[in-house]
Design an enzyme around this catalytic site. Sequence first.
Site, PDB file in Angstrom:
ATOM      1  N   ILE A  29       0.949  -1.144   0.018  1.00  0.00           N
ATOM      2  CA  ILE A  29      -0.038   0.144   0.036  1.00  0.00           C
ATOM      3  C   ILE A  29       0.650   1.425  -0.072  1.00  0.00           C
ATOM      4  CG2 ILE A  29      -0.325   0.366   2.656  1.00  0.00           C
ATOM      5  CD1 ILE A  29      -2.909   0.874  -0.148  1.00  0.00           C
ATOM      6  N   ALA A  30       2.055   1.282   0.769  1.00  0.00           N
ATOM      7  CA  ALA A  30       2.982   2.173   0.606  1.00  0.00           C
ATOM      8  C   ALA A  30       3.272   2.775  -0.851  1.00  0.00           C
ATOM      9  CB  ALA A  30       4.117   1.942   1.517  1.00  0.00           C
ATOM     10  N   ARG A  51      12.448  -1.735   7.990  1.00  0.00           N
ATOM     11  CA  ARG A  51      13.361  -2.556   8.955  1.00  0.00           C
ATOM     12  C   ARG A  51      14.709  -3.106   8.278  1.00  0.00           C
ATOM     13  NH1 ARG A  51       9.409  -7.426  10.412  1.00  0.00           N
ATOM     14  NH2 ARG A  51       9.016  -7.125   8.128  1.00  0.00           N
ATOM     15  N   LYS A 111      -5.597   1.855   7.653  1.00  0.00           N
ATOM     16  CA  LYS A 111      -6.703   1.068   8.314  1.00  0.00           C
ATOM     17  C   LYS A 111      -6.413  -0.321   8.523  1.00  0.00           C
ATOM     18  CE  LYS A 111      -7.904  -1.449   5.348  1.00  0.00           C
ATOM     19  NZ  LYS A 111      -7.178  -2.355   4.476  1.00  0.00           N
ATOM     20  N   ASP A 190      -8.740  -6.349   7.612  1.00  0.00           N
ATOM     21  CA  ASP A 190      -8.212  -5.674   6.114  1.00  0.00           C
ATOM     22  C   ASP A 190      -9.530  -5.298   5.403  1.00  0.00           C
ATOM     23  OD1 ASP A 190      -5.725  -5.735   4.352  1.00  0.00           O
ATOM     24  OD2 ASP A 190      -5.221  -7.287   6.042  1.00  0.00           O
TER      25      ASP A 190
HETATM   26  N1  LIG Z   1      -6.021   1.540   2.406  1.00  0.00           N
HETATM   27  C1  LIG Z   1      -5.981   0.522   1.474  1.00  0.00           C
HETATM   28  O1  LIG Z   1      -6.516   0.296   0.413  1.00  0.00           O
HETATM   29  C2  LIG Z   1      -5.112  -0.768   1.852  1.00  0.00           C
HETATM   30  C3  LIG Z   1      -4.489  -0.418   3.171  1.00  0.00           C
HETATM   31  N2  LIG Z   1      -3.887  -1.670   3.647  1.00  0.00           N
HETATM   32  C4  LIG Z   1      -3.367  -1.687   4.927  1.00  0.00           C
HETATM   33  O2  LIG Z   1      -1.929  -1.307   4.864  1.00  0.00           O
HETATM   34  C5  LIG Z   1      -1.342  -1.874   6.044  1.00  0.00           C
HETATM   35  C6  LIG Z   1      -0.083  -2.804   5.200  1.00  0.00           C
HETATM   36  O3  LIG Z   1      -0.665  -3.539   4.297  1.00  0.00           O
HETATM   37  P1  LIG Z   1       0.204  -3.902   3.030  1.00  0.00           P
HETATM   38  O4  LIG Z   1       0.826  -2.966   2.159  1.00  0.00           O
HETATM   39  O5  LIG Z   1      -0.613  -4.979   1.989  1.00  0.00           O
HETATM   40  O6  LIG Z   1       1.268  -5.024   3.628  1.00  0.00           O
HETATM   41  P2  LIG Z   1       2.632  -5.435   3.026  1.00  0.00           P
HETATM   42  O7  LIG Z   1       3.177  -6.715   3.765  1.00  0.00           O
HETATM   43  O8  LIG Z   1       2.853  -5.469   1.639  1.00  0.00           O
HETATM   44  O9  LIG Z   1       3.622  -4.346   3.628  1.00  0.00           O
HETATM   45  C7  LIG Z   1       3.873  -3.831   5.149  1.00  0.00           C
HETATM   46  C8  LIG Z   1       5.223  -3.538   5.240  1.00  0.00           C
HETATM   47  O10 LIG Z   1       5.350  -3.111   6.919  1.00  0.00           O
HETATM   48  C9  LIG Z   1       6.691  -3.530   7.266  1.00  0.00           C
HETATM   49  N3  LIG Z   1       6.440  -4.341   8.554  1.00  0.00           N
HETATM   50  C10 LIG Z   1       6.693  -4.014   9.595  1.00  0.00           C
HETATM   51  N4  LIG Z   1       6.754  -5.037  10.247  1.00  0.00           N
HETATM   52  C11 LIG Z   1       6.491  -6.049   9.792  1.00  0.00           C
HETATM   53  C12 LIG Z   1       5.990  -7.543  10.315  1.00  0.00           C
HETATM   54  N5  LIG Z   1       6.186  -7.957  11.353  1.00  0.00           N
HETATM   55  N6  LIG Z   1       5.651  -8.278   9.344  1.00  0.00           N
HETATM   56  C13 LIG Z   1       5.741  -7.809   7.858  1.00  0.00           C
HETATM   57  N7  LIG Z   1       5.851  -6.821   7.477  1.00  0.00           N
HETATM   58  C14 LIG Z   1       6.501  -5.787   8.597  1.00  0.00           C
HETATM   59  C15 LIG Z   1       7.512  -4.428   6.034  1.00  0.00           C
HETATM   60  O11 LIG Z   1       8.629  -3.139   5.542  1.00  0.00           O
HETATM   61  P3  LIG Z   1       9.936  -3.339   6.098  1.00  0.00           P
HETATM   62  O12 LIG Z   1      10.271  -4.585   6.743  1.00  0.00           O
HETATM   63  O13 LIG Z   1      10.623  -2.997   4.837  1.00  0.00           O
HETATM   64  O14 LIG Z   1      10.045  -2.213   6.937  1.00  0.00           O
HETATM   65  C16 LIG Z   1       6.333  -4.484   4.993  1.00  0.00           C
HETATM   66  O15 LIG Z   1       6.856  -4.120   3.710  1.00  0.00           O
HETATM   67  C17 LIG Z   1      -2.183  -3.072   6.455  1.00  0.00           C
HETATM   68  O16 LIG Z   1      -2.515  -2.540   7.942  1.00  0.00           O
HETATM   69  C18 LIG Z   1      -3.407  -2.957   5.768  1.00  0.00           C
HETATM   70  O17 LIG Z   1      -5.002  -2.887   6.225  1.00  0.00           O
HETATM   71  C19 LIG Z   1      -3.509  -2.783   2.869  1.00  0.00           C
HETATM   72  C20 LIG Z   1      -3.956  -2.708   1.531  1.00  0.00           C
HETATM   73  C21 LIG Z   1      -4.847  -1.694   0.922  1.00  0.00           C
HETATM   74  O1  LIG Z   2      -8.375  -2.045   0.122  1.00  0.00           O
HETATM   75  C1  LIG Z   2      -7.880  -3.176   0.096  1.00  0.00           C
HETATM   76  C2  LIG Z   2      -8.106  -3.775   1.589  1.00  0.00           C
HETATM   77  O2  LIG Z   2      -6.934  -4.592   1.765  1.00  0.00           O
HETATM   78  C3  LIG Z   2      -6.822  -5.591   0.899  1.00  0.00           C
HETATM   79  C4  LIG Z   2      -5.708  -6.377   1.352  1.00  0.00           C
HETATM   80  O3  LIG Z   2      -4.410  -5.749   1.342  1.00  0.00           O
HETATM   81  C5  LIG Z   2      -6.583  -4.898  -0.623  1.00  0.00           C
HETATM   82  O4  LIG Z   2      -6.407  -6.009  -1.529  1.00  0.00           O
HETATM   83  C6  LIG Z   2      -7.830  -4.110  -0.722  1.00  0.00           C
HETATM   84  O5  LIG Z   2      -7.567  -3.569  -1.922  1.00  0.00           O
END
Ligand SMILES: NC(=O)C1=CN([C@@H]2O[C@H](COP(=O)(O)OP(=O)(O)OC[C@H]3O[C@@H](n4cnc5c(N)ncnc54)[C@H](OP(=O)(O)O)[C@@H]3O)[C@@H](O)[C@H]2O)C=CC1
Ligand SMILES: O=C1CO[C@H](CO)[C@@H](O)[C@@H]1O
Length: 347
Positions: A29-30, A51, A111, A190
């Site tokens: 998402i970032a 990390r 979220k 999620d």
């Molecule tokens: N608004 C929206 O539409 C969406 C929101 N989200 C939300 O965003 C958040 C992240 O989701 P998403 O981007 O899919 O997740 P990812 O796994 O792709 O990314 C999460 C990042 O968090 C870091 N991290 C820190 N601690 C941990 C850990 N213990 N395990 C794994 N990763 C860790 C990692 O980066 P590093 O280790 O490099 O620091 C990792 O790349 C969730 O809370 C999700 O609900 C997700 C998808 C859509």
């Molecule tokens: O908004 C969303 C909620 O989180 C899901 C899981 O990361 C995404 O796939 C979705 O687009």
Amino acid sequence: MLRHLPSPRTPEPTSAPVLRWGIMGPGWIAQRFVGGLHKHTRQRVTAVGSRSAGRADEFARRMNIPSSHEGYDALLADPDVDIVYISTPHPQHHGCALAAIAAGKHVLVEKPMGINAIQAQEIFAAARTAGVFAGEAMWTRFLPKFDVIRQILDDGVLGTRRTVVADHGEYFTTDHRIYDPALAGGPLLDLGTYPVALAQWVLGEIGQVAAFGRPATTGVDGVELNGQIAATMGHAGGGQSLITTTILADTPTTAFVAGENAYLSVPGPFYQPGPFTLVQRDGEHLTHEEEPAQHEDGLHFSAADAARTIADGATESRIHPGADVIATLDAMDRIRAEIGIVFPGER
Ligand SMILES: NC(=O)C1=CN([C@@H]2O[C@H](COP(=O)(O)OP(=O)(O)OC[C@H]3O[C@@H](n4cnc5c(N)ncnc54)[C@H](OP(=O)(O)O)[C@@H]3O)[C@@H](O)[C@H]2O)C=CC1
Ligand SMILES: O=C1CO[C@H](CO)[C@@H](O)[C@@H]1O
């Protein structure tokens, strides 16, 4: 009866005061959030923290970010960061947000704000005490189409609000973090957070909750995870809602909001930019026309709202205040209690 739908009042995102953003947790998402800020706003993404030094450097290069940091503490020590976008997995939101607030940074947290209502309460309380902004990046609420829906609701076009039905299902393979029990996996936090937040916003305080859940076996050491949930909620104002969420199937992700005089039909994905239709009791259909779009073309509205809120000297968004975030998480706590879902660290 309404003859024309209102226009969105959402201010132009490029006119929001410019903040310097630091990205904490450079994952799926970032990437979309930073892409959206670059494409649609004048916000500056000045730093990223991971990390791992390698992942921070790679993300910084790929997303054109000037500074990269190994470790989240190093990101928080960066004087060129005003606000931290927290995009770590759900169980890490609470610790990351409290650390950022303690470092004097504003926070916009993906979220759900935390894994339960208490975590969200603690984040908002800490931000208030520190005089910094805390917000949940529930992007749906900030979209122009939801501003039109807000005006329709505020103008009483629906009459007494009776029913919300909303769904969010996406099929995931078992290697996705959504299958990891240690990361508070399962559909609710999620995906389910979108329909629950919609019901809470439209119908208000939640009284009764009844829920039914089905496991999804991960196959990893026989660990079972919740795979899908159906929940009904009785709202204090007399309305009722029905929400469904699953990680075992793609579903239409539609929503409707019905009042005694009219209903809103929001095609899937209801939580993303796109059209919706108001259907009134006299049979008149009015459609809000909007090009469907995905995350990179929608996440930036919540960032622009954070920038405006901070410039106004407030610590919470008026569009999506802490009370709504906490009430939604409280409803999800109660849904989980019905099914017996406990996240790590909660026992
Ligand atoms: N608004 C929206 O539409 C969406 C929101 N989200 C939300 O965003 C958040 C992240 O989701 P998403 O981007 O899919 O997740 P990812 O796994 O792709 O990314 C999460 C990042 O968090 C870091 N991290 C820190 N601690 C941990 C850990 N213990 N395990 C794994 N990763 C860790 C990692 O980066 P590093 O280790 O490099 O620091 C990792 O790349 C969730 O809370 C999700 O609900 C997700 C998808 C859509
Ligand atoms: O908004 C969303 C909620 O989180 C899901 C899981 O990361 C995404 O796939 C979705 O687009």
